[in-house]
Design an enzyme around this catalytic site. Sequence first.
Site, PDB file in Angstrom:
ATOM      1  N   ASP A 153     -46.573   8.298  57.697  1.00 28.06           N
ATOM      2  CA  ASP A 153     -45.562   7.562  57.608  1.00 28.06           C
ATOM      3  C   ASP A 153     -45.341   6.874  58.968  1.00 28.06           C
ATOM      4  O   ASP A 153     -44.820   7.587  59.785  1.00 28.06           O
ATOM      5  CB  ASP A 153     -44.385   8.107  56.951  1.00 28.06           C
ATOM      6  N   LYS A 202     -39.077  -3.529  59.026  1.00 27.56           N
ATOM      7  CA  LYS A 202     -38.840  -2.953  60.311  1.00 27.56           C
ATOM      8  C   LYS A 202     -39.643  -4.016  61.440  1.00 27.56           C
ATOM      9  O   LYS A 202     -38.969  -4.635  62.054  1.00 27.56           O
ATOM     10  CB  LYS A 202     -38.999  -1.608  60.777  1.00 27.56           C
ATOM     11  N   TRP A 249     -36.797  12.262  57.191  1.00 29.23           N
ATOM     12  CA  TRP A 249     -37.673  11.637  56.227  1.00 29.23           C
ATOM     13  C   TRP A 249     -38.929  12.163  55.909  1.00 29.23           C
ATOM     14  O   TRP A 249     -39.380  12.392  54.880  1.00 29.23           O
ATOM     15  CB  TRP A 249     -38.177  10.191  56.717  1.00 29.23           C
TER      16      TRP A 249
END
Length: 368
Positions: A175, A199, A106
């Site tokens: 992030d 999440k 990511w």
Amino acid sequence: MAESRFINFSPGPGQIPMAVLERARDDMLNYAGLGYSMAEMSHRTPEFDTVLDKTKSQLRELLSVPSNYKIMFIQGGATGQFAAVPLNFMCLKSHKCADYIITGYWSSKAAREADKYGKVNLVGPRKEKYTGISDASNWKLNPEASYVYYCANETIDGIEFDFIPETNGVPLVCDMSSNILTAQFDISKFGMVFASGHKNISIAGVTLLVIRDDLIGYALDECPSILNYELQSGMNSMYNTPPTYSIYLASLMFDWLKEEGGLETFEERSEMKSRAVYDVIDSSGGFYYSAIDREARSRVNIPFRIAGPEGDLDLEKIFVNEARKRNMISLEGHSLVGGLRANLYNAVTVQETCQLVEFMKDFKYLHH
């Protein structure tokens, strides 16, 4: 109802606590006696203003967010922020450059996107496989960078920072999609934190942004209006129709987090859950295998293989099928890396994690 439910170890959308689902069920047909569903509520109503203001206030309390930070709930996911961050921050300094600490899939993807809008300095080389975090003393950070970017927890690779990088005054952007709200941290050390909502925050559809005031207002001319932080914050996350139901679910999740004891409690639970799974892996005599450096192992996303680094594909398929028979689902690894993965977000309880641990022990006994 709870007796027949699966334990969902999905990487996202993740499991939702039963208490939150039951509250959402009760509000689905008639929210707060208004005569219509929360899913039907217009974002232009005073009732939604109340929901949004409450959700922001709850998060500010949970994370101890200082008053000089804006909180936004928008759309586009964390992937949308891979473009929005450089579009809004690359011009913070005249050099139009940024440092990206690369630790997995990511952060690497975010760096590739940012490269479209300025110069990106990769702190740490791109690799085919990531197994840890390079020694911070070897990082070559640019003091003229507009910002330093990193991913606190790599969901696919299973790598998590156990420290906040020192940037010597350069704004730090993070992030935190998969580990936000699982532990306490000092948000004042960051210029911006963002997280996709599916999440630990809510269901899919909402993205959380927490941005320090002084960093807002420097967007590139080519920045789309919908990604412009100044416009979004100035319009209270309502430049376009916000993800109303996802924001409402976030409020219910924040209520639940507080009722359960707040971040201190969930940090303790996260440590207990991850330690239990890693103990099985490490004591398996090589039957289960983790490639990640111990000091960089994620508490919330635990990838592992059976029978070594390349895995035994047949046994891993049997593992997933047998787990399902015990009401445990979504234990497959990401398609990019294969193998298996246990995702231990806040809604996965210690007891449910122990069920997985006992299954792992039984499976090893039968197939070792």
